[in-house]
Design a protein around this motif. Sequence first.
Motif, PDB file in Angstrom:
ATOM      1  N   THR A  51       0.819  -1.215   0.000  1.00  0.00           N
ATOM      2  CA  THR A  51       0.000   0.000   0.000  1.00  0.00           C
ATOM      3  C   THR A  51       0.852   1.264   0.000  1.00  0.00           C
ATOM      4  N   THR A  52       0.192   2.346  -0.407  1.00  0.00           N
ATOM      5  CA  THR A  52       0.727   3.698  -0.245  1.00  0.00           C
ATOM      6  C   THR A  52      -0.372   4.534   0.402  1.00  0.00           C
ATOM      7  N   ILE A  53       0.005   5.687   0.955  1.00  0.00           N
ATOM      8  CA  ILE A  53      -0.977   6.566   1.583  1.00  0.00           C
ATOM      9  C   ILE A  53      -0.645   8.011   1.243  1.00  0.00           C
ATOM     10  N   THR A  54      -1.686   8.813   1.046  1.00  0.00           N
ATOM     11  CA  THR A  54      -1.511  10.225   0.713  1.00  0.00           C
ATOM     12  C   THR A  54      -2.375  11.078   1.646  1.00  0.00           C
ATOM     13  N   PRO A  55      -1.779  12.063   2.352  1.00  0.00           N
ATOM     14  CA  PRO A  55      -0.330  12.339   2.405  1.00  0.00           C
ATOM     15  C   PRO A  55       0.383  11.317   3.289  1.00  0.00           C
ATOM     16  N   ASN A  56       1.621  11.087   2.982  1.00  0.00           N
ATOM     17  CA  ASN A  56       2.424  10.146   3.760  1.00  0.00           C
ATOM     18  C   ASN A  56       3.248  10.940   4.767  1.00  0.00           C
ATOM     19  N   ASP A  57       2.762  10.949   6.004  1.00  0.00           N
ATOM     20  CA  ASP A  57       3.439  11.683   7.072  1.00  0.00           C
ATOM     21  C   ASP A  57       4.238  10.754   7.977  1.00  0.00           C
ATOM     22  N   GLY A  58       4.382   9.502   7.544  1.00  0.00           N
ATOM     23  CA  GLY A  58       5.131   8.548   8.352  1.00  0.00           C
ATOM     24  C   GLY A  58       4.246   7.637   9.182  1.00  0.00           C
ATOM     25  N   GLN A  59       2.922   7.747   9.018  1.00  0.00           N
ATOM     26  CA  GLN A  59       2.018   6.882   9.781  1.00  0.00           C
ATOM     27  C   GLN A  59       2.034   5.462   9.212  1.00  0.00           C
ATOM     28  N   GLY A  60       1.661   4.506  10.036  1.00  0.00           N
ATOM     29  CA  GLY A  60       1.666   3.112   9.605  1.00  0.00           C
ATOM     30  C   GLY A  60       0.339   2.697   8.975  1.00  0.00           C
ATOM     31  N   VAL A  61       0.409   1.741   8.050  1.00  0.00           N
ATOM     32  CA  VAL A  61      -0.782   1.130   7.452  1.00  0.00           C
ATOM     33  C   VAL A  61      -0.666  -0.374   7.674  1.00  0.00           C
ATOM     34  N   TYR A  62      -1.697  -0.957   8.266  1.00  0.00           N
ATOM     35  CA  TYR A  62      -1.655  -2.365   8.651  1.00  0.00           C
ATOM     36  C   TYR A  62      -2.854  -3.114   8.057  1.00  0.00           C
ATOM     37  N   LEU A  63      -2.611  -4.354   7.684  1.00  0.00           N
ATOM     38  CA  LEU A  63      -3.692  -5.220   7.210  1.00  0.00           C
ATOM     39  C   LEU A  63      -4.141  -6.108   8.366  1.00  0.00           C
ATOM     40  N   GLN A  64      -5.368  -5.892   8.813  1.00  0.00           N
ATOM     41  CA  GLN A  64      -5.906  -6.697   9.905  1.00  0.00           C
ATOM     42  C   GLN A  64      -6.405  -8.052   9.428  1.00  0.00           C
ATOM     43  N   ARG A  65      -7.089  -8.052   8.279  1.00  0.00           N
ATOM     44  CA  ARG A  65      -7.732  -9.287   7.825  1.00  0.00           C
ATOM     45  C   ARG A  65      -7.883  -9.274   6.305  1.00  0.00           C
TER      46      ARG A  65
END
Length: 204
Positions: free
Chosen positions: A106-120
Amino acid sequence: MKRATFALTLGALAAALTGCNGAAPWVDATTPSPTPTASQRSYGDGAEAPAPTETPEPVVNDLETGSAKRQLDAGAVVADVTYWSDLALDQWTAAAAKPLSLSLSTTITPNDGQGVYLQRASVTVVPDGGEALPVQEDASTEPHGYLVLSPYSYSQTFTIGAVPDGTRSVTLQIRYEFLVQTTPTSDEYAKQTATDSLTVAIAG
């Protein structure tokens, strides 16, 4: 007098011959001959024309090129997913165990350094014209899920079991549940969901 009688006789004969060029009095000249219908036409020794047959519509196969790539939106998160199978598609029979592999990042916008996690991640298999099979899922045992923000990624293989004989294709309904950190140092998370669907032909 004889000349007059002879001329009259020739005139009557000419009129009679002219009348022979027309249609017979019992034929209605205004009514055309009926055209036989398709079912009345015959072939060979009186055999009827064969009834037309319907050609079945081709089955969509999203993996026909070997893999499928999708880009899914989940709020500020964009997931890039690749699907494939290590089993040749001509062996995706109704009775076979059919592996579906996937890789996700994944990518995220804006990317401020936060995490992205897949739960399920879950897959529901729906045979054409049939009932859905039990849901298969991979739920993370990590507190927030699998870290999937690029350059990290998630890979998994789900197995599609036996489907009823005569099934021409299966639809794979895929669901991804993400947790997104609100700020790089926050203990708060937002949940985002993305869904996808694949159709794969069943060999038979």
